[in-house]
Structures are given as C-alpha cells and as structure tokens.
Design a protein around this motif. Structure first.
Motif, PDB file in Angstrom:
ATOM      1  N   MET A   1       0.852  -1.193   0.000  1.00 28.54           N
ATOM      2  CA  MET A   1       0.000   0.000   0.000  1.00 28.54           C
ATOM      3  C   MET A   1       0.888   1.244   0.000  1.00 28.54           C
ATOM      4  N   ALA A   2       0.680   2.117  -0.971  1.00 29.79           N
ATOM      5  CA  ALA A   2       1.497   3.321  -1.108  1.00 29.79           C
ATOM      6  C   ALA A   2       1.366   4.198   0.125  1.00 29.79           C
ATOM      7  N   GLY A   3       2.515   4.630   0.622  1.00 28.86           N
ATOM      8  CA  GLY A   3       2.485   5.549   1.765  1.00 28.86           C
ATOM      9  C   GLY A   3       2.254   4.890   3.106  1.00 28.86           C
ATOM     10  N   ALA A   4       2.194   3.566   3.138  1.00 31.71           N
ATOM     11  CA  ALA A   4       1.952   2.873   4.412  1.00 31.71           C
ATOM     12  C   ALA A   4       3.155   3.036   5.333  1.00 31.71           C
ATOM     13  N   ALA A   5       2.876   3.151   6.621  1.00 37.01           N
ATOM     14  CA  ALA A   5       3.950   3.279   7.600  1.00 37.01           C
ATOM     15  C   ALA A   5       4.724   1.979   7.709  1.00 37.01           C
ATOM     16  N   THR A   6       6.018   2.081   7.901  1.00 37.64           N
ATOM     17  CA  THR A   6       6.848   0.900   8.118  1.00 37.64           C
ATOM     18  C   THR A   6       7.526   1.017   9.473  1.00 37.64           C
ATOM     19  N   PHE A   7       7.684  -0.100  10.128  1.00 37.58           N
ATOM     20  CA  PHE A   7       8.279  -0.130  11.455  1.00 37.58           C
ATOM     21  C   PHE A   7       9.417  -1.145  11.440  1.00 37.58           C
ATOM     22  N   ASP A   8      10.645  -0.643  11.572  1.00 37.70           N
ATOM     23  CA  ASP A   8      11.806  -1.494  11.438  1.00 37.70           C
ATOM     24  C   ASP A   8      12.112  -2.248  12.726  1.00 37.70           C
ATOM     25  N   ALA A   9      13.141  -3.099  12.657  1.00 40.55           N
ATOM     26  CA  ALA A   9      13.491  -3.946  13.801  1.00 40.55           C
ATOM     27  C   ALA A   9      13.842  -3.139  15.047  1.00 40.55           C
ATOM     28  N   PRO A  10      14.628  -2.054  14.947  1.00 36.45           N
ATOM     29  CA  PRO A  10      14.904  -1.256  16.152  1.00 36.45           C
ATOM     30  C   PRO A  10      13.636  -0.689  16.788  1.00 36.45           C
ATOM     31  N   PHE A  11      12.681  -0.253  15.949  1.00 35.04           N
ATOM     32  CA  PHE A  11      11.423   0.253  16.494  1.00 35.04           C
ATOM     33  C   PHE A  11      10.676  -0.858  17.225  1.00 35.04           C
ATOM     34  N   ARG A  12      10.632  -2.031  16.629  1.00 36.79           N
ATOM     35  CA  ARG A  12       9.913  -3.146  17.257  1.00 36.79           C
ATOM     36  C   ARG A  12      10.557  -3.530  18.583  1.00 36.79           C
ATOM     37  N   GLU A  13      11.869  -3.434  18.647  1.00 39.36           N
ATOM     38  CA  GLU A  13      12.562  -3.732  19.901  1.00 39.36           C
ATOM     39  C   GLU A  13      12.230  -2.686  20.955  1.00 39.36           C
ATOM     40  N   GLN A  14      12.160  -1.437  20.536  1.00 35.62           N
ATOM     41  CA  GLN A  14      11.774  -0.379  21.474  1.00 35.62           C
ATOM     42  C   GLN A  14      10.332  -0.566  21.939  1.00 35.62           C
ATOM     43  N   LEU A  15       9.468  -1.014  21.032  1.00 39.08           N
ATOM     44  CA  LEU A  15       8.079  -1.275  21.416  1.00 39.08           C
ATOM     45  C   LEU A  15       8.024  -2.381  22.458  1.00 39.08           C
ATOM     46  N   ARG A  16       8.826  -3.404  22.278  1.00 45.28           N
ATOM     47  CA  ARG A  16       8.883  -4.485  23.273  1.00 45.28           C
ATOM     48  C   ARG A  16       9.362  -3.934  24.618  1.00 45.28           C
ATOM     49  N   ASP A  17      10.373  -3.055  24.579  1.00 42.90           N
ATOM     50  CA  ASP A  17      10.856  -2.438  25.817  1.00 42.90           C
ATOM     51  C   ASP A  17       9.747  -1.645  26.492  1.00 42.90           C
ATOM     52  N   LEU A  18       8.971  -0.921  25.696  1.00 43.44           N
ATOM     53  CA  LEU A  18       7.871  -0.124  26.246  1.00 43.44           C
ATOM     54  C   LEU A  18       6.853  -1.023  26.943  1.00 43.44           C
ATOM     55  N   LEU A  19       6.499  -2.121  26.309  1.00 45.16           N
ATOM     56  CA  LEU A  19       5.549  -3.059  26.902  1.00 45.16           C
ATOM     57  C   LEU A  19       6.122  -3.701  28.162  1.00 45.16           C
ATOM     58  N   THR A  20       7.411  -4.018  28.114  1.00 40.37           N
ATOM     59  CA  THR A  20       8.059  -4.659  29.255  1.00 40.37           C
ATOM     60  C   THR A  20       8.110  -3.731  30.463  1.00 40.37           C
ATOM     61  N   TRP A  21       8.354  -2.446  30.219  1.00 45.45           N
ATOM     62  CA  TRP A  21       8.524  -1.486  31.304  1.00 45.45           C
ATOM     63  C   TRP A  21       7.231  -0.801  31.738  1.00 45.45           C
ATOM     64  N   ARG A  22       6.110  -1.101  31.067  1.00 45.03           N
ATOM     65  CA  ARG A  22       4.839  -0.533  31.532  1.00 45.03           C
ATOM     66  C   ARG A  22       4.535  -1.093  32.912  1.00 45.03           C
ATOM     67  N   ARG A  23       4.132  -0.220  33.810  1.00 41.78           N
ATOM     68  CA  ARG A  23       3.897  -0.645  35.187  1.00 41.78           C
ATOM     69  C   ARG A  23       2.598  -0.061  35.747  1.00 41.78           C
ATOM     70  N   ASP A  24       2.026  -0.771  36.705  1.00 41.58           N
ATOM     71  CA  ASP A  24       0.923  -0.242  37.508  1.00 41.58           C
ATOM     72  C   ASP A  24       1.589   0.471  38.679  1.00 41.58           C
ATOM     73  N   VAL A  25       1.755   1.781  38.560  1.00 46.19           N
ATOM     74  CA  VAL A  25       2.556   2.553  39.506  1.00 46.19           C
ATOM     75  C   VAL A  25       1.722   2.983  40.711  1.00 46.19           C
ATOM     76  N   ARG A  26       2.299   2.856  41.898  1.00 51.61           N
ATOM     77  CA  ARG A  26       1.622   3.232  43.147  1.00 51.61           C
ATOM     78  C   ARG A  26       2.363   4.325  43.913  1.00 51.61           C
ATOM     79  N   ARG A  27       3.606   4.533  43.571  1.00 44.58           N
ATOM     80  CA  ARG A  27       4.415   5.519  44.292  1.00 44.58           C
ATOM     81  C   ARG A  27       4.842   6.616  43.320  1.00 44.58           C
ATOM     82  N   PHE A  28       4.417   7.842  43.608  1.00 43.44           N
ATOM     83  CA  PHE A  28       4.642   8.956  42.703  1.00 43.44           C
ATOM     84  C   PHE A  28       5.421  10.081  43.377  1.00 43.44           C
ATOM     85  N   ARG A  29       6.190  10.791  42.566  1.00 40.41           N
ATOM     86  CA  ARG A  29       6.717  12.067  43.012  1.00 40.41           C
ATOM     87  C   ARG A  29       5.594  13.084  42.907  1.00 40.41           C
TER      88      ARG A  29
END
Length: 213
Positions: A1-29
């Motif tokens: 599809m013309a103009g479709a967004a592409t997501f390379d391997a580094p982006f996918r790895e960062q996305l995995r990091d984002l999912l891994t580091w998502r937290r249910d936070v209880r202690r805030f500044r």
C-alpha cells in the motif's frame, strides 16, 4: 500500500521495551507534569480501536480536592472490606501492599464507558454489548503506554465502589465505571512488577495461557 507506515526492527525492539517497562505505579513524586500532558495523552487514547467506531470512552479529569477526598474515602472503606475477606496470613501480607497512589499522584483520571452512545449505530454490539467496555479498556491501555513513553507512571485503582464514584463525579447514570487512574512521575522504577517484588504473585509463562483446538 502506497504511503503505508513501516516499522523497522529497532522500532519493534523499542516497542517491546515499552511493553516490558509498563507498570501499575503506586508511588509517585509530587511534581506535576507539564501543562497539557493529560489532554495530549487522552488524545492518543482516542486512537484506540472501538467497536463500530463508537468511541464509547468518556474521560473525567478529577481536579476538585473535595471529590478527590471522597474517592480516597471510598478506597479506604473498600480496602478495609477487602482486607477482612482474607485469611490471617494473607491479610497480613495484603496490609503491607501499596495499593493506591491517591495521596501523591498529581493527576487523577476517571474513565467510563457509554453503552448508550448512538455513535457507531450499534454495529458489533447486538450480541456482545460489553464490547463498549472492551473498547474503553483498549483506550486505557493506549494511554498507559503513551504515558510510559513520556516517562510517566499510571496506576489503576480498582478497590472502589463504582456507584459511589459515579455519584462523587456526578456523571450520567448510563455510564459504566471502568477505572480510576493516578498519573505522575514514578518515585522509582523496576523491571520486575511490584506485586512480584512484594511476593504477592509471580508472572507465569505464556505457554500456560494458550490452547490449540
């Protein structure tokens, strides 16, 4: 599809990091995020999928201190009732858990589902009306990831009386309460989940949740 967004391997790895580091936070500044942060996160949340493009999510930004105090009171009551339901050993463990950041978090957000919305023409909801709520949960997850990407923490406070929260926030009766969320900069961050660190529960392998038919 013309103009479709592409997501390379580094982006996918960062996305995995984002999912891994998502937290249910209880202690805030206590420092408040920059002005406009919550509005921007809500805008991103509205990119989530919704049944029939119904967009049934309804966001209530809770700023009034009296309403916040009333929500905190509901949590205190419900938490005491939950504590009483556990065995003596489990109750002692439960009592040590940090289950809400209501006092410290600078931003409070309540999220509801409007099943009665005419938007979407009822598409996909005749046999499964709960798809409205599922759509809102998808929006919640989207805002959770977006917040984490900005270095913010988000905590889902589920130990509340839904009817009481609706009354406190004076929202339409038809709206269904999905969750109350605290947002702000986390006091500290760990790759391991807080409940795992506290010994309450452990994460199980993916293989335990998959069936083949």
């Amino acid at each position: 599809m013309a103009g479709a967004a592409t997501f390379d391997a580094p982006f996918r790895e960062q996305l995995r990091d984002l999912l891994t580091w998502r937290r249910d936070v209880r202690r805030f500044r206590r420092e408040c995020p920059p002005d406009g942060t919550l509005a921007r996160l809500i805008e991103l949340a509205c990119l989530a999928p919704s049944v029939g493009l119904s967009q049934p999510w309804r966001f209530v930004i809770v700023e009034d201190e009296r309403r916040r105090a009333a929500v905190r009171e509901s949590f205190t009551t419900c938490n005491a009732e939950a504590l009483a339901d556990y065995s003596e050993n489990r109750a002692a463990h439960y009592a040590r858990l940090k289950l809400a950041g209501l006092d410290e978090a600078p931003l409070h957000l309540a999220v509801f589902a409007d099943r009665a919305t005419p938007q979407g023409g009822g598409l996909g909801r005749r046999t499964m009306p709960e798809m409205a709520e599922y759509s809102v949960v998808a929006a919640v997850h989207t805002i959770w990831l977006a917040a984490r990407a900005e270095g913010l923490g988000m905590g889902w406070v589920s130990i509340l009386d839904p009817a009481r929260v609706k009354a406190i926030l004076d929202v339409p009766e038809a709206w269904r309460f999905i969750g109350y969320f605290c947002l702000g900069f986390p006091e500290e961050e760990h790759v391991q989940r807080d409940l795992e660190r506290a010994g309450w529960e452990r994460r199980r392998p993916v293989s335990g949740f998959v069936l083949r038919r």
